[in-house]
Design an enzyme around this catalytic site. Structure first.
Site, PDB file in Angstrom:
ATOM      1  N   ASP A 163      -2.185  -0.540   5.771  1.00  0.00           N
ATOM      2  CA  ASP A 163      -2.559  -0.064   7.081  1.00  0.00           C
ATOM      3  C   ASP A 163      -4.055   0.136   7.203  1.00  0.00           C
ATOM      4  OD1 ASP A 163      -2.606   1.931   5.281  1.00  0.00           O
ATOM      5  OD2 ASP A 163      -1.655   3.438   6.551  1.00  0.00           O
TER       6      ASP A 163
ATOM      7  N   GLU B 292      16.241 -38.324  21.045  1.00  0.00           N
ATOM      8  CA  GLU B 292      15.366 -37.446  20.271  1.00  0.00           C
ATOM      9  C   GLU B 292      14.968 -36.211  21.061  1.00  0.00           C
ATOM     10  OE1 GLU B 292      14.112 -37.717  17.240  1.00  0.00           O
ATOM     11  OE2 GLU B 292      14.664 -39.745  16.628  1.00  0.00           O
TER      12      GLU B 292
ATOM     13  N   ASP C 106       0.861  -1.160   0.000  1.00  0.00           N
ATOM     14  CA  ASP C 106       0.000   0.000   0.000  1.00  0.00           C
ATOM     15  C   ASP C 106       0.908   1.224   0.000  1.00  0.00           C
ATOM     16  OD1 ASP C 106      -2.365   1.432   0.263  1.00  0.00           O
ATOM     17  OD2 ASP C 106      -1.982   1.678   2.408  1.00  0.00           O
TER      18      ASP C 106
END
Lengths: 290, 1062
Positions: free
Chosen positions: B664, B758, B329
């Protein structure tokens, strides 16, 4: 992403898979040409060959550090295990006095076990050792010199020796014998030079009366120190494991008896929670009578 | 008005009655936007527990429990392993679930914190009485009053207004205040002046109006519901991880099932076979992976937060890294969302003013003799003033009472000519005529010592009407045609830059010409025969950091498209200023002007840039937008509606791009939501935008996006390293079971130990890889292609599994056999030992020395073996993590590493609580060392090969024309190849080490001149060639696909060849 997945018909999918399997145009099998597969194969051949070599080399080097006569570590065998004979399933010595087939197997097992303990065999193979002290045979200059074993005559087990025409170890008369033996452990010196013996008792004290008196052979269940140490199967070929026989002379019939035998030696722990057989053995005895 | 009264059943003077209002409130619901419905917490938590891997682990846990139950049932009380394992597995699933849920919960909280919690009040007239009510209680037909500073509480038809101006920027993107008056000026309700919209700000003046829409039925409400109607796309990293999980789950199930069947065939009982299946699954599923990913992402999110980017959705961080198009924008994102003086025109010259946010730019030359008068006019002919008590604040940041243009001029005056308040004190105002839209000018008269000074500003043409002369070098000259032409030229030029131009003039009056309290209307009469002092043009200036950021985006292969609701002229000017339209690119209009052709005759494809307005967009045929996007690499969309923004984003996505949208306003929110990653502005952003976005830039700085892109790419790289690391140990975890079943050895590695690897020891290194710095300049690479550059691809898996993994397994077995042999179990005895070894009734099993072992002693020894195998894996994993640190550079080049986790591993080994499983001997660490070294050396050789022959990676990269937005032409892979397309790295060096003549990898033939590369769109290629590495890639496209290789069978150097087909 959803937008990447355009709907394809089943036939297309199959065709794609077939093309993937074998693409005649590019002569590709599973997406690769023959030479490509060949190179991969060659690479892995060489690669794995090399790895196998390295594996073998490392193993060889490490096994050089292993002495063929004495294990490098024995920290798992601080307390030798105890075991009984007859070694019935689940350590459950159950039989019916009047039905001989229920105890014949036990008798057979004991006969078989005690075969090497025959006095004649012992006399022929083993030496008479001075009692009451360790039979140490240091290597003098010659490493791993064959060691002599000490005699353990079967006859020392008294009524439990199973000798004679009615050698039924008391099973026929309801006074069964159970042999207790100590596992072999190399260079094991039990008892710190003091005599050691096997102690048997009912597991729960309140049952002692039912179990009745126990007779131990050799007397007191003593295991002579001369049977220690053990030098390993290579040099100590005729080693005869000491055994102790327990005779239940007046055990109440038709009752489950829980018996526990321990190796009573100075400095030996027999209360390991994890190992129920370390320096002790517990078994069930049941004498059935009609 | 009558019509309205009837339509809404209300009175324009008295408003609704209380009862009617209550009834309508009942009917229409409260005047508030419904927040998007959240998923209930429990469901979200449940979702965390039911992912693909989690399901596998549930199955594994269930098998364990069943096995345990059956064992209990059979009276085997010895082993509770299965129970522990089940509990551990469930704990793992739940803990990871909680972890994920917590992360999600936190990000939801961030959103919540952005919501404005203070209820809004509105002044409403009901039954003739003015009251304050909660804005949520407004209903249709209510008569409301708004004044400057208020937020408009609903969509309002203005009935009466006094100088009312509203800020519609969040709705339309126009940063200038809009006047609101009762007249209807336009058919479209968005354009007309007599409607004020919900949630816009009223800047000044007052107005009374009728509520014509509330809640969801307001314009904003409709946009918001449009946004909530847009489904969330899956983030690329989620797709990648899903892909990875699919592979892993597939492999786990496949191997598990194979083992299960084999075990059944060999004659294991069903239960034991099921336990094998479970063990395989446990070995295969990277339990720590999800945690690692989350940690990687949240680490980066934290890092970004330090740079003022708040990440709402964690996975969005990585998305930013794969972004290939940014739709930005204009207002508030690329520009500062404030008016500022951009240029001045005096003495026939255009001067540039400093438009930076912090006034750090260069001030223009103030030497002209005309300047004092102009500055005086600017200072005096201005109604704006600073709010009191801001002496310490830099001028640019001070709050001003007044409209945007006036504040811009005020600040400009304050900066250039010193304190305005003092100047105004010296020249007290006598009378003034405020600006209005019919006059289009503003006049004020001031006492200036013995004289009076009349100052006027306004639209240049209106100002000129009232002038008699002009100022040059401080002297007044009568107007002449030449000067007029130059003025017009200046106006056109400045206007063409999207700037709003104001003319300034003045006249000295004899004292007392205008008495105090003269009615404003009379001033218009006096204000004639003025002297033209100069022009000042205003613009919403681009942010200082934006051009740099846009340039960085370009080098990173990211296309920046401007999408704005503002005018095309302004949009184009800003686009050119920030580099979205690069220097030298032309729009079709420019081409037309240059060639003096009518626009229709220009082939739009000649133009690199293109400005498309909303109305043009609306007229396009479907598919034409994609065509436009493909032809013009530099696009600006102006005057677009929220729906069109959405459309643009979708078109880009259809072209295969990963789209980031920044914005915005409320009008951006649907596009923000639709985008792969929406970025909202934190200061200027509206709530709706923040709601829809995945990321919020707290400082509204576009440059933060570039940081985000860099971090996102780094995440992908590091995740790749981390996963490569994690995958490797699957093989040494799996191999023990394989050998256990096939060679019947006592189990070398237990399930709990696997879980321990693990979940404990391996978590630290794999997370530490998340801290790795970027190896090469990742901002000079193209964004990854989500369809080709996968997180886990074939070469990576092959290298991890079949090469490093195998080495690790061998290390483990060496150590295992040695440890067994040293305790008395020689390898040949060990093979086939398993049935007797595992017989719980066997208390006198003989070892190779004739010693007899009880079951518990053997079990103890087996645990020792677990430890030994564990240690071997650890040692190799240390080497593994070292080699994974870099993908191309040698370790010696990269430097230090972290030891923390090794210490933790050691600590756990020594930890007194676990003597059984983790008992320790130095020698066990020693045996696997050679294998660890081998891994290091082997990988160094691989890296050396990769460095020597970097280009090889891209041999297979196909050229897919047109799939890439705007950059048709060769798809440029990642030059210098890293794991992104390591394909070849993995194995490649070997075959290429042939004689120099036969292979093409070495510097070899020079790249052909770039212009000579055939491409359908040469100019677009040009944009890319500045980047290092690209030449190489372009060259690669030219290369034959299978250059001759002469493999040398040197032991370690020969590696498999892998063409890139992942």
């Amino acid at each position: 992403m959803a937008r990447d997945k355009e709907k394809r018909s089943c036939g297309q999918v199959v065709a794609e898979w077939r093309a993937f399997l074998w693409d005649p145009r590019t002569r590709q099998f599973l997406g690769r040409t023959g030479s490509s597969w060949g190179l991969i194969l060659l690479f892995y051949l060489v690669f794995y060959g090399f790895l196998a070599g390295l594996f073998a080399l490392t193993m060889w080097v490490m096994l050089q550090s292993v002495d063929p006569h004495v294990p490098k570590y024995q920290d798992r065998l601080l307390t030798p295990g105890l075991m009984i004979r007859p070694c019935a399933e689940g350590l459950d010595v159950t039989f019916n006095v009047t039905q001989s087939h229920t105890w014949e197997q036990h008798v057979r097992a004991l006969h078989q076990f005690l075969e090497p303990y025959n006095d004649s065999v012992q006399a022929a193979r083993n030496a008479a050792c001075p009692a009451g002290r360790y039979n140490e045979q240091p290597d003098d200059a010659v490493p791993n010199y064959p060691k002599r074993a000490c005699r353990f005559e079967r006859s020392r087990l008294g009524p439990c020796a199973g000798l004679g025409p009615h050698g039924d170890y008391g099973y026929g008369s309801g006074r069964p014998c159970v042999l207790v033996k100590v596992n072999r452990v190399i260079n094991f010196f039990p008892g710190k030079n003091k005599s050691i013996n096997i102690v048997c008792a009912a597991k729960h004290e309140e049952d002692a009366a039912l179990l009745g008196p126990l007779n131990l052979f050799p007397p007191n269940g003593t295991i002579d120190l001369m049977y220690f140490p053990y030098y390993g199967k290579r040099v100590h070929v005729n080693y005869t494991q000491p055994v102790v026989a327990v005779q239940f002379s007046n055990a109440t019939a038709n009752v489950d008896h829980h018996v526990e035998c321990r190796l009573n030696a100075a400095g030996l722990r027999t209360d390991d929670e994890r190992d129920k057989f370390a320096g002790r053995v517990a078994f069930r005895l049941r004498i059935n009578r009609e | 008005v009558k019509e309205l009264e009837i339509k809404y059943g209300t009175s324009a003077t008295k408003g609704l009655s209380e009862a009617e209002a209550a009834a309508r409130l009942q009917r229409d619901g409260p005047n508030a936007l419904r927040p998007p419905r959240g998923t209930p917490g429990l469901v979200r938590f449940g979702r965390q527990l039911a992912g693909g891997l989690q399901c596998l682990m549930w199955v594994a846990a269930a098998i364990c429990l069943i096995a345990y139950g059956v064992q209990r049932g059979q009276g085997d009380r010895g082993s509770s392993d299965n129970l522990y394992l089940a509990v551990a597995l469930i704990a793992v699933v739940v803990v990871t679930g909680c972890f994920g849920y917590y992360q999600e919960f936190k990000s939801t909280n961030i959103i919540a914190s952005f919501r404005n919690l203070v209820p809004q009040q509105a002044t409403v007239v009901r039954a003739g009485q003015t009251l304050q009510v909660n804005a949520a209680e407004l209903v249709l037909g209510d008569l409301v009053e708004i004044k400057g500073g208020d937020r408009v509480p609903a969509d309002i038809r203005v009935l009466a207004a006094q100088g009312c101006k509203v800020d519609n920027s969040s709705l339309t993107g126009e940063s200038e205040p809009q006047t609101r008056s009762p007249e209807c000026t336009h058919e479209s309700h968005l354009e007309t002046r007599n409607i004020a919209f919900f949630s816009t700000m009223c800047l000044e003046g007052t107005a009374t109006g009728l509520v014509i829409g509330t809640g969801e039925r307001t314009v904003i409400g409709r946009i918001a519901s449009l946004a909530s109607g847009v489904g969330n796309e899956k983030t690329p990293i989620a797709v990648e991880i899903e892909h990875f999980v699919d592979i892993i789950a597939g492999l786990a199930v496949f191997f598990g099932a194979t083992f299960f069947l084999v075990a059944m065939l060999i004659g294991y009982p069903l239960l034991r076979a099921a336990v094998f299946f479970m063990a395989i699954v446990v070995a295969y599923v990277p339990e720590g992976l999800l945690a690692t990913v989350t940690v990687c992402l949240s680490l980066t999110a934290k890092r970004l937060a330090r740079r003022n980017c708040v990440v709402k959705n964690l996975e969005a961080v990585e998305t930013l890294g794969s972004t290939s198009v940014i739709c930005s924008d204009k207002t508030g994102t690329l520009t500062q969302n404030r008016m500022a003086v951009a240029h001045l025109w005096l003495d026939g010259q255009v001067l540039a003013a400093d438009t930076t946010e912090d006034q750090s730019g260069e001030a223009f030359e103030q030497r002209s003799a005309s300047w004092p008068l102009l500055s005086q006019v600017i200072t005096l002919c201005n109604r704006a003033q600073f709010q009191p008590g801001q002496e310490g604040v830099p001028v640019a940041q001070r709050d001003v009472i007044g409209d945007a243009s006036e504040s811009a001029l005020l600040k400009f005056a304050e900066v250039t000519s010193g304190p305005v308040a003092a100047a105004r004190g010296r020249f007290p105002k006598v009378a003034e005529l405020p600006f209005n839209s019919s006059n289009k000018f503003q006049v004020s008269v001031h006492e200036a010592g013995p004289q009076q000074l009349l100052v006027l500003k306004g639209a240049p043409e209106r100002v000129l009407e009232r002038c008699r002369g002009y100022l040059r070098e401080g002297e007044e000259h009568p107007l002449d045609p030449e000067w007029r032409r130059s003025l017009e030229g200046a106006c056109l030029e400045l206007g063409g830059r999207g700037e709003r131009v104001l003319g300034f003039c003045a006249r000295w009056l004899p004292p007392g010409s205008v008495a105090a309290g003269t009615p404003p209307e009379a001033l218009a009469e006096v204000a004639t025969g003025l002297c033209f002092a100069g022009l000042v043009s205003l613009i919403d200036p681009p942010r200082a950091t934006v051009p740099q950021a846009v340039r960085k985006c370009r080098t990173a292969g990211i296309r920046v498209i401007m999408v704005t609701g503002d005018h095309p002229v302004t949009a184009k000017a800003i686009a050119a200023a920030v580099g979205i339209i690069s220097e030298g690119s032309e729009t079709p209009e420019d081409v037309a002007t240059r060639l003096h052709l009518p626009l229709e005759q220009v082939d739009p494809r000649q133009a690199r840039a293109r400005v498309v307005t909303g109305s043009e967009l609306a007229a396009l045929a479907p598919g034409a937008l994609e065509e436009l996007l493909r032809t013009h690499p530099e696009m600006v969309f102006a005057r677009t509606s929220p729906q069109q923004k959405l459309l643009i984003v979708e078109s880009c996505q259809r072209l295969g791009a990963i789209v980031a949208v920044t914005g915005d306003g409320v009008n951006d929110s649907p596009a923000l939501k639709k985008a792969d990653i929406g970025v909202a502005m934190g200061i200027a952003g509206s709530d709706a935008a923040k709601q829809a976005a995945d990321m919020i830039l707290l400082d509204d700085n576009f440059a933060s996006i570039v940081t985000g892109v860099e971090q996102g790419r780094l995440i992908f790289d590091n995740l790749k390293k981390s996963i490569a690391y994690t995958l490797t140990k699957n093989i040494p975890e799996l191999a023990p079971y394989l050998v256990y079943i096939t060679a019947s050895v006592p189990l070398p590695l237990g399930c709990i130990t696997i879980l321990f690897i693990e979940l404990c020891t391996d978590i630290f290194p794999s997370v530490s890889l998340a801290y790795e710095r970027a190896e090469s300049d990742i901002m000079h690479l193209r964004p990854r292609d989500p369809r080709r550059d996968r997180l886990v691809n074939e070469p990576l898996a092959a290298y991890s599994y079949f090469q490093i993994g195998v080495i690790q397994s061998l290390a483990g077995f060496t150590d295992y056999f040695v440890a067994m042999a040293q305790e008395g179990w020689w390898p040949l005895l060990v093979l086939g030992l398993r049935p007797r070894w595992e017989d719980a009734h066997e208390q006198e099993l003989q070892d190779s020395y004739g010693q007899q072992w009880t079951f518990a002693q053997r079990r103890y020894q087996q645990y020792t073996c677990y430890t030994v195998f564990f240690i071997s894996i650890e040692v190799c994993q240390i080497a593994d993590v070292l080699i994974r640190k870099t993908r191309r550079l040698s370790l010696l080049q990269q430097g230090l590493f972290r030891y923390t986790w090794v210490c933790i591993g050691c600590f756990l080994c020594y930890c007194p609580g676990m003597p059984n499983v983790f008992n320790f001997m130095f020698q066990w660490w020693l045996v696997p060392m050679p294998f660890g070294l081998l891994i290091l050396v082997y990988d160094e050789i691989r890296k050396l090969g990769v460095r020597r022959h970097p280009g090889k990676t891209h041999l297979g990269t196909p050229w897919i024309p047109g799939t890439h937005l705007g950059t048709p032409g060769p798809h440029l892979g990642t030059p210098g190849g890293t794991w992104n397309s390591p394909g070849t790295h993995l194995g490649t060096p070997g075959p290429h080490l042939g004689t120099p003549g036969t292979h093409l990898g070495t510097p070899g033939p020079l790249p052909p001149p770039l212009d000579s590369i055939p491409s359908p769109h040469p100019p677009q290629i040009k944009a890319q060639v500045t980047r290092p590495g690209v030449c190489r890639c372009l060259l690669l496209v030219e290369r034959p696909k299978n250059p001759k290789r002469s493999p040398r069978n040197h032991q370690k150097v020969t590696k498999k060849r892998k063409t890139l087909n992942t």
